[in-house]
Scaffold this motif. Structure first.
Motif, short mmCIF file in Angstrom:
data_model
loop_
_atom_site.label_atom_id
_atom_site.label_comp_id
_atom_site.label_asym_id
_atom_site.label_seq_id
_atom_site.Cartn_x
_atom_site.Cartn_y
_atom_site.Cartn_z
N HIS A 150 2.91 13.23 3.94
CA HIS A 150 1.67 12.46 3.83
C HIS A 150 1.26 11.98 5.21
N ASP A 154 -9.38 3.12 2.54
CA ASP A 154 -9.78 3.71 1.26
C ASP A 154 -8.75 3.42 0.18
N THR A 155 -7.47 3.50 0.56
CA THR A 155 -6.40 3.23 -0.39
C THR A 155 -6.41 1.78 -0.85
N GLU A 156 -6.62 0.86 0.10
CA GLU A 156 -6.65 -0.55 -0.27
C GLU A 156 -7.89 -0.90 -1.08
N ASN A 160 -7.98 6.23 5.89
CA ASN A 160 -7.54 6.43 4.51
C ASN A 160 -6.73 5.26 3.99
N VAL A 161 -6.17 4.44 4.89
CA VAL A 161 -5.51 3.22 4.42
C VAL A 161 -6.55 2.24 3.89
N LYS A 188 -7.13 3.79 -9.85
CA LYS A 188 -8.59 3.77 -9.89
C LYS A 188 -9.11 3.78 -11.33
N THR A 240 0.81 -1.21 0.00
CA THR A 240 0.00 0.00 0.00
C THR A 240 0.85 1.26 0.00
N LEU A 299 -3.02 6.79 -6.55
CA LEU A 299 -4.38 6.25 -6.51
C LEU A 299 -5.20 6.64 -7.73
N PHE A 340 -0.95 8.59 6.96
CA PHE A 340 -1.76 7.37 6.89
C PHE A 340 -2.59 7.28 8.17
N TYR A 345 0.68 3.63 -3.21
CA TYR A 345 0.09 4.94 -2.93
C TYR A 345 0.98 6.05 -3.48
#
Length: 375
Positions: free
Chosen positions: A123, A132-134, A129-130, A74, A61, A70, A125, A65
């Motif tokens: 940044h 959301d990132t995954e 939001n982790v 996406k 991640t 992202l 984490f 990231y």
């Protein structure tokens, strides 16, 4: 994701099973090649499938990231769509990478603020939001965001760290439950058991995690400098508590001997950079032990790398691989990486076979010492 427990060894806690995801099945015990930035270094996906027999790979991640980012992932449809890998993927939460950035990160209850190792940009984490990132990365199995404390942490720090990891897990689960997969297939969230080398903390963590009823569970914070026997003891402590009907993932471990010892103690899933990292540095893992292919002893050895190994092992000789490393040819690192990954996958496959046959422990005991020797 589902997990079906198939066989349990009579003389140990070793077991076999099948994990089913929307991207395919995974037969356990399993080793997962590490593809930190969306690729397993030096190995094509076709080789991962045909030679290595990989059933699942990892992405990270933190690295994904930062690059490619992202937005690109996406639009591409997640890491599967971006990379073309059609089998299951697991993503680490990036916690280990963030917390290894000593001096360029700040840890607090909200999350972890850090600076990119690439350009120094700032940044943060958080558990939310982790998740959301995954979701954007789109892994079949997502890891919870945790703190991976130093292996030699004192008891007070380990206890405080575990408390925050547990609060973060609750936040991860809430965020996971209130969001949905983005690409039309299911995702699972695995909590991580921490607690350093303290038995009571590991027991507390395992109970806390087991009560969450997740699809699977992970054991983190081991193989970070503690004695090997202590690592095995912590695995036993945790696996006494983690549910038997869910897969158990030992993160970042390890050598072939570590893997067999952990399988004996009931672990199902493994990952480690060792096969590829050591391969790039001329070390080959074999059933006879490890071989340093830069050693002069291989200069005139025209036998195959491993006559009973993967296709690459049968084509190339030890003398040729020795020459490639001495000449600093990139092909040397590729061949060694494929060989090592194929060996690791063969090792866990053979372990599975012997668990099914009912002779896992004598088989393991007959090879365990040889695996650690230098040829």
């Amino acid at each position: 994701m589902t997990f079906v427990l198939q066989h349990t060894d009579n003389a140990s806690d070793a077991r076999t099973g099948i994990i089913t995801t929307d991207h395919g099945q995974i037969k356990t015990p399993i080793f997962m090649p590490v593809g930190t930035c969306g690729s397993v270094k030096g190995v094509h996906f076709q080789e991962l499938c045909d030679q290595v027999k990989a059933q699942i790979i990892l992405g990270n991640t933190y690295h994904l990231y930062l690059r490619p980012g992202l937005e690109i992932l996406k639009v591409a449809g997640g890491l599967h769509g971006f990379s073309g890998w059609e089998r299951p993927i697991l993503t680490d939460s990036g916690g280990f990478q963030v917390f290894s950035l000593t001096g360029i990160r700040k840890l607090r209850e909200e999350g972890c603020e850090f600076r990119s190792h690439i350009d120094g940009s700032k940044h943060i984490f958080t558990p939310e939001n982790v998740m959301d990132t995954e979701r954007v990365i789109g892994a079949d199995i997502m890891m919870a965001f945790d703190e991976c404390p130093p292996g030699q942490s004192d008891y007070q720090y380990a206890k405080q760290s575990l408390g925050m990891t547990q609060r973060w897990l609750d936040r991860c689960i809430r965020r996971f439950d209130e969001t949905a997969p983005l690409y039309g297939y299911a995702q699972s969230l695995f909590p991580i058991v921490q607690g350093c080398t303290y038995k009571d903390l590991r027991q507390e963590a395992a109970k806390f995690v087991a009560d969450k009823g997740a699809d699977g569970n992970a054991i983190g914070g081991l193989a970070v400098g503690e004695p090997t026997e202590v690592m095995y003891e912590m695995i036993e402590v945790v696996n006494e508590i983690l549910p038997k009907d869910k897969p158990r993932y030992l993160m970042g471990v390890g050598t072939p001997r570590n893997i067999l010892e952990a399988i004996e103690r009931g672990v199902d899933m493994f990952d480690c950079v060792m096969p590829t990292r050591n391969g790039r540095n001329a070390m080959l893992f074999t059933y006879n032990g490890t071989m340093n292919m830069r050693n002069k002893k291989w200069e005139m050895d025209f036998t195959p790398i491993a006559p009973d190994g993967c296709e690459f092992d049968k084509i190339y000789t030890k003398a040729y691989l020795h020459h490639l490393f001495k000449a600093q040819e990139l092909l040397a690192m590729q061949i060694a990486s494929i060989h090592n990954l194929a060996f690791y996958l063969r090792l866990v496959s053979d372990a599975r076979t012997h668990i099914e046959l009912g002779d896992f422990v004598p088989w393991k005991n007959s090879i365990i010492d040889q695996l650690g020797k230098r040829v």
